[in-house]
Design an enzyme around this catalytic site. Structure first.
Site, PDB file in Angstrom:
ATOM      1  N   HIS A  76       0.353   3.654   0.221  1.00 49.69           N
ATOM      2  CA  HIS A  76      -0.704   3.892   1.206  1.00 49.69           C
ATOM      3  C   HIS A  76      -1.871   2.954   0.922  1.00 49.69           C
ATOM      4  O   HIS A  76      -2.025   2.460  -0.187  1.00 49.69           O
ATOM      5  CB  HIS A  76      -1.166   5.350   1.209  1.00 49.69           C
ATOM      6  CG  HIS A  76      -1.651   5.861  -0.104  1.00 49.69           C
ATOM      7  ND1 HIS A  76      -0.817   6.156  -1.163  1.00 49.69           N
ATOM      8  CD2 HIS A  76      -2.908   6.143  -0.539  1.00 49.69           C
ATOM      9  CE1 HIS A  76      -1.535   6.594  -2.183  1.00 49.69           C
ATOM     10  NE2 HIS A  76      -2.813   6.585  -1.841  1.00 49.69           N
TER      11      HIS A  76
ATOM     12  N   HIS B 116      -6.044   2.734   1.325  1.00 52.08           N
ATOM     13  CA  HIS B 116      -7.316   3.393   1.614  1.00 52.08           C
ATOM     14  C   HIS B 116      -8.198   2.411   2.380  1.00 52.08           C
ATOM     15  O   HIS B 116      -8.309   1.245   2.003  1.00 52.08           O
ATOM     16  CB  HIS B 116      -8.064   3.743   0.316  1.00 52.08           C
ATOM     17  CG  HIS B 116      -7.375   4.728  -0.547  1.00 52.08           C
ATOM     18  ND1 HIS B 116      -7.702   6.065  -0.549  1.00 52.08           N
ATOM     19  CD2 HIS B 116      -6.374   4.585  -1.450  1.00 52.08           C
ATOM     20  CE1 HIS B 116      -6.945   6.699  -1.427  1.00 52.08           C
ATOM     21  NE2 HIS B 116      -6.122   5.819  -1.980  1.00 52.08           N
TER      22      HIS B 116
END
Length: 138
Positions: free
Chosen positions: A101, A103
């Site tokens: 992922h 941010h």
């Protein structure tokens, strides 16, 4: 492929509710439940990849332009002065959920230091030796 016990796989698939700010067939972008700043978002692939080293090349090519698009929208919509893109790989690097992922952290004038470090010092010899080790491992 999804991992049965991966919370981010479940969020990306819509099995766990989230505040989604963007979605397409490959990714879901959500607001982080524990934000570093107002508007902190996560780009989650819908397929499971443990980290950037296992990420599909086609999907990887999509991620940076999408992060830039979300960051620009944060600047316009939230009035932030800039944003950080953070991507951790491995526990020692701060990765706590082992599903790739990115941010996107909005940064506001006068806000706290979030992603920063004090630059170290390296000699030319140390840089040459370190560079050689990395090149030899590729």
């Amino acid at each position: 492929m999804k991992k049965e016990n991966c919370i981010f796989c479940k969020i990306a698939a819509g099995e766990i509710p989230s505040c989604t700010i963007y979605e397409d067939e490959e990714v879901r972008v959500i607001l982080d439940l524990g934000p570093a700043s107002k508007g902190h978002a996560l780009i989650l692939p819908k397929e499971h990849y443990d980290d950037v080293c296992s990420l599909d090349a086609k999907l990887a090519a999509k991620m940076l332009p999408l992060a830039a698009r979300i960051g620009e929208a944060m600047k316009k919509g939230l009035g932030c002065a800039g944003f950080n893109l953070v991507q951790n790989n491995g526990e020692a690097a701060g990765q706590t959920v082992f599903h790739f992922h990115i941010h996107i952290i909005p940064r506001y004038d006068g806000g706290p230091d979030i992603v920063s470090w004090t630059p170290g010092i390296s000699s030319a010899e140390d840089l040459a030796e370190t560079g050689e080790k990395i090149r030899n491992a590729m």
